[in-house]
Design a protein around this motif. Structure first.
Motif, PDB file in Angstrom:
ATOM      1  N   LYS A  72       0.639   5.401  -1.776  1.00  0.00           N
ATOM      2  CA  LYS A  72       1.187   6.637  -1.202  1.00  0.00           C
ATOM      3  C   LYS A  72       2.415   7.153  -1.942  1.00  0.00           C
ATOM      4  O   LYS A  72       2.498   8.332  -2.247  1.00  0.00           O
ATOM      5  CB  LYS A  72       1.492   6.413   0.280  1.00  0.00           C
ATOM      6  CG  LYS A  72       0.222   6.141   1.070  1.00  0.00           C
ATOM      7  CD  LYS A  72       0.485   5.881   2.526  1.00  0.00           C
ATOM      8  CE  LYS A  72      -0.840   5.610   3.225  1.00  0.00           C
ATOM      9  NZ  LYS A  72      -0.685   5.135   4.579  1.00  0.00           N
ATOM     10  N   ASP A  98      -6.757   4.547  -2.754  1.00  0.00           N
ATOM     11  CA  ASP A  98      -7.012   3.702  -1.580  1.00  0.00           C
ATOM     12  C   ASP A  98      -8.151   2.728  -1.847  1.00  0.00           C
ATOM     13  O   ASP A  98      -8.085   1.562  -1.457  1.00  0.00           O
ATOM     14  CB  ASP A  98      -7.366   4.561  -0.362  1.00  0.00           C
ATOM     15  CG  ASP A  98      -6.133   5.119   0.326  1.00  0.00           C
ATOM     16  OD1 ASP A  98      -5.104   4.421   0.363  1.00  0.00           O
ATOM     17  OD2 ASP A  98      -6.203   6.253   0.830  1.00  0.00           O
ATOM     18  N   ASP A 133      -6.461   1.950   9.206  1.00  0.00           N
ATOM     19  CA  ASP A 133      -6.774   2.538   7.899  1.00  0.00           C
ATOM     20  C   ASP A 133      -8.060   1.937   7.334  1.00  0.00           C
ATOM     21  O   ASP A 133      -8.936   2.657   6.843  1.00  0.00           O
ATOM     22  CB  ASP A 133      -5.630   2.312   6.908  1.00  0.00           C
ATOM     23  CG  ASP A 133      -4.410   3.162   7.217  1.00  0.00           C
ATOM     24  OD1 ASP A 133      -4.505   4.094   8.045  1.00  0.00           O
ATOM     25  OD2 ASP A 133      -3.346   2.886   6.627  1.00  0.00           O
ATOM     26  N   GLN A 187      -1.685  -0.578  12.098  1.00  0.00           N
ATOM     27  CA  GLN A 187      -1.876   0.611  11.267  1.00  0.00           C
ATOM     28  C   GLN A 187      -2.786   0.315  10.080  1.00  0.00           C
ATOM     29  O   GLN A 187      -3.681   1.089   9.761  1.00  0.00           O
ATOM     30  CB  GLN A 187      -0.527   1.143  10.768  1.00  0.00           C
ATOM     31  CG  GLN A 187      -0.630   2.354   9.872  1.00  0.00           C
ATOM     32  CD  GLN A 187      -1.265   3.543  10.562  1.00  0.00           C
ATOM     33  OE1 GLN A 187      -0.912   3.861  11.681  1.00  0.00           O
ATOM     34  NE2 GLN A 187      -2.198   4.194   9.901  1.00  0.00           N
ATOM     35  N   LEU A 188      -2.578  -0.824   9.445  1.00  0.00           N
ATOM     36  CA  LEU A 188      -3.433  -1.213   8.322  1.00  0.00           C
ATOM     37  C   LEU A 188      -4.871  -1.416   8.787  1.00  0.00           C
ATOM     38  O   LEU A 188      -5.817  -0.993   8.115  1.00  0.00           O
ATOM     39  CB  LEU A 188      -2.890  -2.480   7.669  1.00  0.00           C
ATOM     40  CG  LEU A 188      -3.588  -2.934   6.400  1.00  0.00           C
ATOM     41  CD1 LEU A 188      -3.420  -1.897   5.299  1.00  0.00           C
ATOM     42  CD2 LEU A 188      -3.048  -4.273   5.948  1.00  0.00           C
ATOM     43  N   ASN A 201     -11.147   3.153   9.340  1.00  0.00           N
ATOM     44  CA  ASN A 201     -11.552   4.513   8.975  1.00  0.00           C
ATOM     45  C   ASN A 201     -12.255   4.554   7.625  1.00  0.00           C
ATOM     46  O   ASN A 201     -13.260   5.249   7.460  1.00  0.00           O
ATOM     47  CB  ASN A 201     -10.342   5.444   8.979  1.00  0.00           C
ATOM     48  CG  ASN A 201      -9.852   5.721  10.383  1.00  0.00           C
ATOM     49  OD1 ASN A 201     -10.620   5.709  11.339  1.00  0.00           O
ATOM     50  ND2 ASN A 201      -8.559   5.949  10.524  1.00  0.00           N
ATOM     51  N   LYS A 202     -11.765   3.796   6.651  1.00  0.00           N
ATOM     52  CA  LYS A 202     -12.414   3.765   5.336  1.00  0.00           C
ATOM     53  C   LYS A 202     -13.806   3.140   5.434  1.00  0.00           C
ATOM     54  O   LYS A 202     -14.765   3.624   4.837  1.00  0.00           O
ATOM     55  CB  LYS A 202     -11.552   2.998   4.339  1.00  0.00           C
ATOM     56  CG  LYS A 202     -10.334   3.766   3.901  1.00  0.00           C
ATOM     57  CD  LYS A 202      -9.467   2.921   3.002  1.00  0.00           C
ATOM     58  CE  LYS A 202      -8.195   3.598   2.635  1.00  0.00           C
ATOM     59  NZ  LYS A 202      -7.286   3.864   3.719  1.00  0.00           N
ATOM     60  N   GLN A 244       0.835  -1.207   0.000  1.00  0.00           N
ATOM     61  CA  GLN A 244       0.000   0.000   0.000  1.00  0.00           C
ATOM     62  C   GLN A 244       0.869   1.257   0.000  1.00  0.00           C
ATOM     63  O   GLN A 244       0.590   2.209  -0.726  1.00  0.00           O
ATOM     64  CB  GLN A 244      -0.935   0.007   1.206  1.00  0.00           C
ATOM     65  CG  GLN A 244      -1.844   1.215   1.225  1.00  0.00           C
ATOM     66  CD  GLN A 244      -2.631   1.341   2.500  1.00  0.00           C
ATOM     67  OE1 GLN A 244      -2.171   0.955   3.568  1.00  0.00           O
ATOM     68  NE2 GLN A 244      -3.824   1.883   2.394  1.00  0.00           N
ATOM     69  N   GLN A 245       1.916   1.265   0.806  1.00  0.00           N
ATOM     70  CA  GLN A 245       2.823   2.408   0.868  1.00  0.00           C
ATOM     71  C   GLN A 245       3.425   2.703  -0.509  1.00  0.00           C
ATOM     72  O   GLN A 245       3.488   3.857  -0.931  1.00  0.00           O
ATOM     73  CB  GLN A 245       3.933   2.133   1.890  1.00  0.00           C
ATOM     74  CG  GLN A 245       5.003   3.195   1.965  1.00  0.00           C
ATOM     75  CD  GLN A 245       4.498   4.504   2.521  1.00  0.00           C
ATOM     76  OE1 GLN A 245       3.585   4.533   3.345  1.00  0.00           O
ATOM     77  NE2 GLN A 245       5.069   5.609   2.062  1.00  0.00           N
TER      78      GLN A 245
END
Length: 191
Positions: A40, A47, A134, A130-131, A137-138, A35-36
């Motif tokens: 990003k 995303d 993420d 962290q994933l 939140n999505k 993903q990074q």
């Protein structure tokens, strides 16, 4: 769905080589690194597109460490991109595994060799956390807090208490979404 810009082969190779080099802990631990790189750092995917690819990759058989790079490479640079991404992500694993197995077989009784593997576990845990945040939140933004929490609880119960494979749950959700999609599309009027 937007189409990502064509990626230069060298950028694709180095992006997945970095993923392969730093993907300690196996396929799931590599997901945040992928993903990074693709969302990003290079902005080859959004995303939302990344989450869709992850969902489908989890549903298919085989290791996610090669499925995701293979599909992403194909998507952004065709068949050559697929081959480059898969080779780049597995090359560090092959070289490192052969070297480490040779070292391990020679020094297997040394305490620091054993501790080295254990020291990586907390770092992988933080990356997975962290994933998870993420994705939470999505999901919360797309479905709302209550629906997201209810789906997470039901999915967790089905996976951990009942023993249903996550791919089956994702497949049912995708199939349900196809069945429940709107029958007509709202088209924007062009001026």
């Amino acid at each position: 769905m937007s189409h990502p810009a064509q990626a230069p082969y060298a950028d694709l190779f180095w992006a997945f080589l970095r993923t392969g080099l730093f993907g300690f802990g196996g396929g799931p631990a590599m997901i945040p690194l992928v993903q990074q790189e693709v969302v990003k750092r290079h902005a080859w995917l959004s995303d939302e597109e990344f989450v869709d690819i992850l969902a489908i990759a989890n549903m298919l058989p085989g290791p996610i460490a090669t499925k995701m790079p293979g599909y992403i490479g194909f998507r952004i640079a065709g068949v050559a991109g697929c081959l480059i991404a898969v080779i780049a992500v597995v090359l560090p694993m092959i070289v490192t595994m052969n070297a480490l197995l040779a070292i391990f077989s020679h020094y297997r009784d040394v305490a620091w060799i054993h501790g080295m593997g254990q020291a990586v576990v907390p770092v992988v845990m933080v990356m997975m956390g962290q994933l998870t945040m993420d994705f939470w939140n999505k999901s919360r933004m797309a479905l709302g807090w209550g629906v997201s929490l209810a789906m997470a609880i039901v999915a967790g119960a089905l996976i951990y208490l009942v023993g249903i494979h996550p791919g089956a749950i994702i497949g049912v959700l995708l199939f349900t979404a196809l069945l429940l999609r709107p029958t007509h599309r709202h088209e924007q009027a062009t001026p």
